[in-house]
Write a protein that holds these residues in place. Structure first.
Motif, PDB file in Angstrom:
ATOM      1  N   SER A 198       0.826  -1.208   0.000  1.00 29.08           N
ATOM      2  CA  SER A 198       0.000   0.000   0.000  1.00 29.08           C
ATOM      3  C   SER A 198       0.858   1.255   0.000  1.00 29.08           C
ATOM      4  O   SER A 198       0.561   2.231  -0.714  1.00 29.08           O
ATOM      5  CB  SER A 198      -0.923   0.000   1.227  1.00 29.08           C
ATOM      6  OG  SER A 198      -1.804  -1.100   1.203  1.00 29.08           O
TER       7      SER A 198
ATOM      8  N   ARG B 211       0.999   4.075  -2.871  1.00 30.77           N
ATOM      9  CA  ARG B 211       0.640   5.455  -2.524  1.00 30.77           C
ATOM     10  C   ARG B 211       1.743   6.447  -2.913  1.00 30.77           C
ATOM     11  O   ARG B 211       1.470   7.589  -3.316  1.00 30.77           O
ATOM     12  CB  ARG B 211       0.371   5.535  -1.020  1.00 30.77           C
ATOM     13  CG  ARG B 211      -0.190   6.862  -0.544  1.00 30.77           C
ATOM     14  CD  ARG B 211      -0.615   6.814   0.914  1.00 30.77           C
ATOM     15  NE  ARG B 211       0.476   6.469   1.808  1.00 30.77           N
ATOM     16  CZ  ARG B 211       0.617   5.317   2.431  1.00 30.77           C
ATOM     17  NH1 ARG B 211      -0.274   4.349   2.229  1.00 30.77           N
ATOM     18  NH2 ARG B 211       1.654   5.091   3.233  1.00 30.77           N
TER      19      ARG B 211
ATOM     20  N   LYS C 265      -2.987   1.022  -7.862  1.00 29.91           N
ATOM     21  CA  LYS C 265      -3.488   0.857  -6.503  1.00 29.91           C
ATOM     22  C   LYS C 265      -3.502  -0.641  -6.164  1.00 29.91           C
ATOM     23  O   LYS C 265      -3.562  -1.479  -7.063  1.00 29.91           O
ATOM     24  CB  LYS C 265      -4.901   1.421  -6.384  1.00 29.91           C
ATOM     25  CG  LYS C 265      -4.993   2.910  -6.676  1.00 29.91           C
ATOM     26  CD  LYS C 265      -6.447   3.377  -6.617  1.00 29.91           C
ATOM     27  CE  LYS C 265      -6.563   4.850  -6.948  1.00 29.91           C
ATOM     28  NZ  LYS C 265      -7.987   5.303  -6.934  1.00 29.91           N
TER      29      LYS C 265
END
Length: 378
Positions: A41, A45, A57
């Motif tokens: 993640s 990001r 993503k």
């Protein structure tokens, strides 16, 4: 998937067809399990993860042929690492290979013998899962189980070659699009020769989860379609069973619930599950045929031959395997030849019983079993 560079450098992976459509976070769980979701993640990001040069993503899905850029490092202490390959003995490798009845790009199909567990447990050290390293070649992923069979149930067992094919097959099993046909010999003859048993199942209290039972109030839905293929008088029948749900011991509990336990299944049928004479006391439940969609399209349709004890019981009871839809069609089978085979089988069984009278008397005589369960109308 292309080979990665050392983790101290940027790594690039080409997405295989096997991973087409998989989520990015799921791809990491399959191929880089040492990198946690939090790291994935964070990389996404901050733009450090790229697919064909574009930001992604964790929930984005990948397509075959795309190139995934993974930054250096990211390994987390305590994260799961790939299971080391187990060194098997030549005998174990030969045993594993002897079970193979069909191989495709996505699957290895085995004919599991009775008495061999599918997976290990606290007191189970020999099992199919422990033999799967026999099919690992080079850097290929370790094949994995897609479904299970009870230890004493024989027949078709599907093994997926890769994580992607395992996910595809599992989806077909859970979505009930896979068709499984079992053969069983049962005690007695049902009054209704074809139908569906609809009886919810739950763990039986006091057994530690080792046994199931019908629980109409709190059980999970369970349905089994059955068809009587042939009968041996009133003492036994040969049936096709098709589970429409996948509960533990479903077929065994459902047949006992209608008063016709599977021959040899003492766990659920008690002494009523055993026939007299030369019929084996082993369980007579066999996963005969599996029809399932392949990940790349098309159908996998495979049939497993009966184990020795089951085939012998079929012959002794006069049952002709060609009478089932789960067998290849034979045009030369007629009512006359079926009747002749049944008569010959009955005569063979009679002669065998006579030959065993002496040995039984020498052992003090056989205990008289209970009579077969009566059929129940549904």
């Amino acid at each position: 998937m292309s080979q990665p560079r050392p983790s101290s450098e940027v790594r690039q992976f080409t997405i295989d067809a096997d991973d087409d459509g998989v989520r990015l976070d799921r791809w990491f769980k399959r191929h880089l399990p040492q990198i946690g979701f939090g790291t994935v993640s964070k990389w996404a990001r901050t733009g450090q993860l790229r697919v064909d040069g574009k930001r992604v993503k964790p929930e984005d899905r990948l397509s075959a042929g795309q190139v995934l850029r993974v930054p250096p490092g990211g390994e987390e202490a305590g994260r799961t690492k790939p299971r080391p390959q187990r060194q098997l003995s030549p005998d174990e490798i030969a045993e594993a290979k002897a079970m193979v009845i069909k191989e495709t790009k996505s699957a290895i199909v085995l004919n599991k013998p009775p008495g061999l567990a599918t997976q290990g447990g606290s007191k189970t050290h020999k099992h199919v899962d422990g033999l799967l390293d026999a099919f690992v070649e080079g850097d290929a992923p370790r094949p994995r189980l897609v479904h299970r069979l009870d230890k004493d149930t024989s027949g078709v067992l599907l093994i997926a070659r890769t994580p992607g094919s395992a996910a595809s097959y599992s989806k077909r099993f859970s979505g009930r699009s896979a068709r499984k046909i079992y053969w069983a010999l049962i005690v007695g003859v049902p009054d209704v020769k074809e139908g569906t048993i609809d009886a919810p199942l739950a763990k039986q209290p006091g057994t530690g989860g080792e046994k199931m039972h019908v629980d109409m109030e709190g059980g999970q839905p369970a349905k089994t379609r059955y068809r009587v293929v042939d009968t041996a008088g009133k003492k036994a029948a040969w049936v096709e069973l098709e589970p429409l749900t996948g509960r533990t011991h479903q077929l065994r509990v459902h047949m006992e619930a209608i008063g016709h336990p599977i021959v040899g299944d003492g766990k659920y049928g008690g002494q009523d599950a055993f026939l007299t004479g030369s019929i084996s006391r082993k369980m007579h439940l066999h996963a005969r045929r599996l029809v399932i969609g392949e990940p790349g399209g098309g159908k996998l349709d495979v049939t497993a031959e009966l184990p020795e004890h089951f085939a012998a019981s079929m012959e002794q009871l006069g049952f002709d395997p060609a009478m089932s839809d789960a067998s290849p069609v034979r045009e030369d089978i007629t009512e006359k030849t079926r009747a002749e085979k049944k008569q010959a089988a009955r005569q063979h069984a009679k002669q065998y019983r006579k030959s065993q009278r002496g040995p039984r008397r020498a052992r003090g005589g056989a205990s008289k079993p209970k009579g077969p369960a009566k059929g129940k109308k549904r």
